[in-house]
Each structure stands twice: as structure tokens, then as C-alpha cells.
Write a protein that holds these residues in place. Sequence first.
Motif, PDB file in Angstrom:
ATOM      1  N   LEU A  77      47.444  68.982  32.296  1.00 54.16           N
ATOM      2  CA  LEU A  77      48.454  69.254  31.264  1.00 54.16           C
ATOM      3  C   LEU A  77      48.990  70.682  31.350  1.00 54.16           C
ATOM      4  O   LEU A  77      50.186  70.919  31.175  1.00 54.16           O
ATOM      5  CB  LEU A  77      47.874  69.011  29.867  1.00 54.16           C
ATOM      6  CG  LEU A  77      47.776  67.565  29.421  1.00 54.16           C
ATOM      7  CD1 LEU A  77      47.138  67.488  28.036  1.00 54.16           C
ATOM      8  CD2 LEU A  77      49.129  66.899  29.408  1.00 54.16           C
ATOM      9  N   ALA A  78      48.106  71.631  31.645  1.00 51.02           N
ATOM     10  CA  ALA A  78      48.541  73.022  31.761  1.00 51.02           C
ATOM     11  C   ALA A  78      49.507  73.208  32.919  1.00 51.02           C
ATOM     12  O   ALA A  78      50.520  73.902  32.798  1.00 51.02           O
ATOM     13  CB  ALA A  78      47.328  73.937  31.916  1.00 51.02           C
ATOM     14  N   VAL A  79      49.198  72.596  34.063  1.00 47.20           N
ATOM     15  CA  VAL A  79      50.097  72.693  35.217  1.00 47.20           C
ATOM     16  C   VAL A  79      51.426  72.032  34.898  1.00 47.20           C
ATOM     17  O   VAL A  79      52.496  72.550  35.214  1.00 47.20           O
ATOM     18  CB  VAL A  79      49.445  72.070  36.479  1.00 47.20           C
ATOM     19  CG1 VAL A  79      50.444  71.964  37.609  1.00 47.20           C
ATOM     20  CG2 VAL A  79      48.246  72.913  36.908  1.00 47.20           C
ATOM     21  N   ALA A  80      51.390  70.878  34.227  1.00 46.07           N
ATOM     22  CA  ALA A  80      52.620  70.180  33.857  1.00 46.07           C
ATOM     23  C   ALA A  80      53.446  71.003  32.865  1.00 46.07           C
ATOM     24  O   ALA A  80      54.679  70.983  32.898  1.00 46.07           O
ATOM     25  CB  ALA A  80      52.295  68.822  33.260  1.00 46.07           C
ATOM     26  N   ALA A  81      52.790  71.746  31.992  1.00 44.96           N
ATOM     27  CA  ALA A  81      53.498  72.543  31.000  1.00 44.96           C
ATOM     28  C   ALA A  81      54.309  73.675  31.619  1.00 44.96           C
ATOM     29  O   ALA A  81      55.349  74.065  31.091  1.00 44.96           O
ATOM     30  CB  ALA A  81      52.507  73.115  29.986  1.00 44.96           C
ATOM     31  N   VAL A  82      53.834  74.223  32.749  1.00 47.49           N
ATOM     32  CA  VAL A  82      54.561  75.322  33.378  1.00 47.49           C
ATOM     33  C   VAL A  82      55.595  74.837  34.378  1.00 47.49           C
ATOM     34  O   VAL A  82      56.387  75.621  34.888  1.00 47.49           O
ATOM     35  CB  VAL A  82      53.607  76.333  34.064  1.00 47.49           C
ATOM     36  CG1 VAL A  82      52.673  76.951  33.063  1.00 47.49           C
ATOM     37  CG2 VAL A  82      52.854  75.693  35.195  1.00 47.49           C
ATOM     38  N   SER A  83      55.644  73.549  34.656  1.00 50.33           N
ATOM     39  CA  SER A  83      56.578  73.035  35.664  1.00 50.33           C
ATOM     40  C   SER A  83      58.050  73.241  35.321  1.00 50.33           C
ATOM     41  O   SER A  83      58.867  73.351  36.236  1.00 50.33           O
ATOM     42  CB  SER A  83      56.298  71.568  35.957  1.00 50.33           C
ATOM     43  OG  SER A  83      56.509  70.790  34.806  1.00 50.33           O
ATOM     44  N   PRO A  84      58.486  73.307  34.038  1.00 53.87           N
ATOM     45  CA  PRO A  84      59.900  73.576  33.791  1.00 53.87           C
ATOM     46  C   PRO A  84      60.392  74.901  34.364  1.00 53.87           C
ATOM     47  O   PRO A  84      61.577  75.063  34.640  1.00 53.87           O
ATOM     48  CB  PRO A  84      59.991  73.591  32.262  1.00 53.87           C
ATOM     49  CG  PRO A  84      58.878  72.727  31.814  1.00 53.87           C
ATOM     50  CD  PRO A  84      57.778  72.969  32.811  1.00 53.87           C
ATOM     51  N   VAL A 131      54.621  82.776  36.114  1.00 56.26           N
ATOM     52  CA  VAL A 131      53.640  81.757  35.749  1.00 56.26           C
ATOM     53  C   VAL A 131      53.634  80.656  36.796  1.00 56.26           C
ATOM     54  O   VAL A 131      54.677  80.327  37.345  1.00 56.26           O
ATOM     55  CB  VAL A 131      53.974  81.226  34.347  1.00 56.26           C
ATOM     56  CG1 VAL A 131      54.054  79.755  34.264  1.00 56.26           C
ATOM     57  CG2 VAL A 131      53.018  81.733  33.329  1.00 56.26           C
ATOM     58  N   GLY A 132      52.454  80.106  37.115  1.00 52.35           N
ATOM     59  CA  GLY A 132      52.396  79.071  38.130  1.00 52.35           C
ATOM     60  C   GLY A 132      51.055  78.387  38.216  1.00 52.35           C
ATOM     61  O   GLY A 132      50.268  78.415  37.269  1.00 52.35           O
ATOM     62  N   ALA A 133      50.801  77.799  39.371  1.00 55.01           N
ATOM     63  CA  ALA A 133      49.570  77.049  39.616  1.00 55.01           C
ATOM     64  C   ALA A 133      48.824  77.666  40.787  1.00 55.01           C
ATOM     65  O   ALA A 133      49.422  78.323  41.637  1.00 55.01           O
ATOM     66  CB  ALA A 133      49.914  75.591  39.920  1.00 55.01           C
ATOM     67  N   GLU A 134      47.503  77.452  40.809  1.00 54.50           N
ATOM     68  CA  GLU A 134      46.679  77.977  41.889  1.00 54.50           C
ATOM     69  C   GLU A 134      45.559  77.009  42.217  1.00 54.50           C
ATOM     70  O   GLU A 134      45.179  76.173  41.401  1.00 54.50           O
ATOM     71  CB  GLU A 134      46.076  79.326  41.509  1.00 54.50           C
ATOM     72  CG  GLU A 134      45.039  79.240  40.408  1.00 54.50           C
ATOM     73  CD  GLU A 134      44.405  80.576  40.068  1.00 54.50           C
ATOM     74  OE1 GLU A 134      44.869  81.627  40.543  1.00 54.50           O
ATOM     75  OE2 GLU A 134      43.416  80.559  39.312  1.00 54.50           O
ATOM     76  N   LEU A 135      45.047  77.132  43.443  1.00 54.49           N
ATOM     77  CA  LEU A 135      43.817  76.451  43.816  1.00 54.49           C
ATOM     78  C   LEU A 135      43.013  77.426  44.652  1.00 54.49           C
ATOM     79  O   LEU A 135      43.554  78.340  45.267  1.00 54.49           O
ATOM     80  CB  LEU A 135      44.084  75.137  44.551  1.00 54.49           C
ATOM     81  CG  LEU A 135      44.860  75.158  45.869  1.00 54.49           C
ATOM     82  CD1 LEU A 135      43.913  75.267  47.042  1.00 54.49           C
ATOM     83  CD2 LEU A 135      45.662  73.886  45.986  1.00 54.49           C
ATOM     84  N   GLY A 136      41.689  77.253  44.609  1.00 56.41           N
ATOM     85  CA  GLY A 136      40.865  78.223  45.316  1.00 56.41           C
ATOM     86  C   GLY A 136      39.440  77.777  45.506  1.00 56.41           C
ATOM     87  O   GLY A 136      39.042  76.664  45.144  1.00 56.41           O
ATOM     88  N   THR A 195      48.076  80.241  36.615  1.00 54.86           N
ATOM     89  CA  THR A 195      47.989  81.681  36.837  1.00 54.86           C
ATOM     90  C   THR A 195      49.234  82.349  36.270  1.00 54.86           C
ATOM     91  O   THR A 195      50.300  81.737  36.204  1.00 54.86           O
ATOM     92  CB  THR A 195      47.837  82.004  38.340  1.00 54.86           C
ATOM     93  OG1 THR A 195      47.766  83.425  38.514  1.00 54.86           O
ATOM     94  CG2 THR A 195      48.975  81.448  39.161  1.00 54.86           C
ATOM     95  N   ALA A 196      49.091  83.598  35.848  1.00 54.64           N
ATOM     96  CA  ALA A 196      50.231  84.357  35.325  1.00 54.64           C
ATOM     97  C   ALA A 196      50.091  85.821  35.731  1.00 54.64           C
ATOM     98  O   ALA A 196      48.977  86.347  35.855  1.00 54.64           O
ATOM     99  CB  ALA A 196      50.297  84.238  33.812  1.00 54.64           C
TER     100      ALA A 196
END
Length: 194
Positions: free
Chosen positions: A10-17, A67-72, A100-101
Motif C-alpha cells: 500500500l505504501a508503494v502504491a501510495a507514492v506511485s502518483p 519519494v520512491g521505492a527501494e529494495l535491498g 524511501t524519501a
Amino acid sequence: MNKTLFAAVLAVAAVSPFAAKADESNQLDNFFVAGNLGQSNYRIGGISDKSDAFYNVRFGWRWNGIVGAELGYADLGKAKNDADFVSTWAKPRVAQLGVTAKYNFYNNWYVTGHGGYLRSRTTAGVTVGDASVSQKSWNNGWYAGAGVGYDVTKNVSLALNYDNYHVKYGRAGSSESQLNTNIAAYSASVEYRF
């Protein structure tokens, strides 16, 4: 579905706009790779270990550079407790997926924050004299962190960070209880933006 994984999605989807409004000519500048190196701090039951190394590698994308997404992947070191002839230890490693921000607040100075879902693999063991036994456990958890840093160039940044990893050991619902712990990590990081 696991509540933690659902919250991360949900968090990743929220920043997608933010992706729709990103400047097309500057898209490559938003991809980053970051590496952290520091010290982990364990407090698990009777174990208090502040002497092991921590490292983390993350890849991600920030829409509009903010603001975006990350993997690690993170190696949280090894907690160890020696008492008489008995030694107990735990070594967790985690894969992480989150948001991430980064915000520049003054000239080249910035603050960062990130957090999300993690999947841990912890190997724990006991050694008595020359005999040793170990066992692995896979579990879900969460992580969060913050940092302050400086953009050395347009593409390279240096920062000091604090991260917290909520890691579990054991199986829920089994005859043995599941151990929950928070592992703090203090580190310095380098980030490169493409």
C-alpha cells in the motif's frame, strides 16, 4: 495476506502518483544505489552485543528525486553471548522492500527516511565445549530508518544513519515460543544517483 507485506504494498502504491508527474528528461537521475557500513546493536533476552559489523545495500528509484521505492539486502552481524562453557549466537540477514524519501533542507544538506517490509533468515546456535548445534528460521518483519547527509556532487552523497530492524526467530504456532527483537544499526553511507 501478511499485514506487514500488505502495508508495504500500500505504501508503494501510495507514492506511485508521483511517477506520473516526474520530468521525463530527468528520469535517470532518480535511480540510486546506496551502501551502508556500520555497527549493529543487539539486545535479545540476556544477549547485549554492540560489537559486530552491519552492512546494507539498497537499490531504488525516487520520483521527482524526493519519494520512491527501494529494495535491498542487509547483514545485521552476529550477536554472541559466552557464559562458562556455553556460547549462544544468532546471525540474521534480511531482504527488504519499502519506501524511501530524501529532502534537501539547506544547500546540499538533506534528511532521509525509509521503511517497509523485511524477510529475515536467522541462523542461531548453541556451542557447549566442542559440540555445536544450529537452526535456521525464516520470518517476516519490518524496518525503518533515518539519516542526515550532504550531496558532495550532483550524483554522490555521504550520510550518517540510524536503522531499526524488527526481526523474529522461530515459528509462530509451534511448541516453542517465537522470539521478537529490535536490532539497531548505526552506519555511514554512500549513495550514487544515475
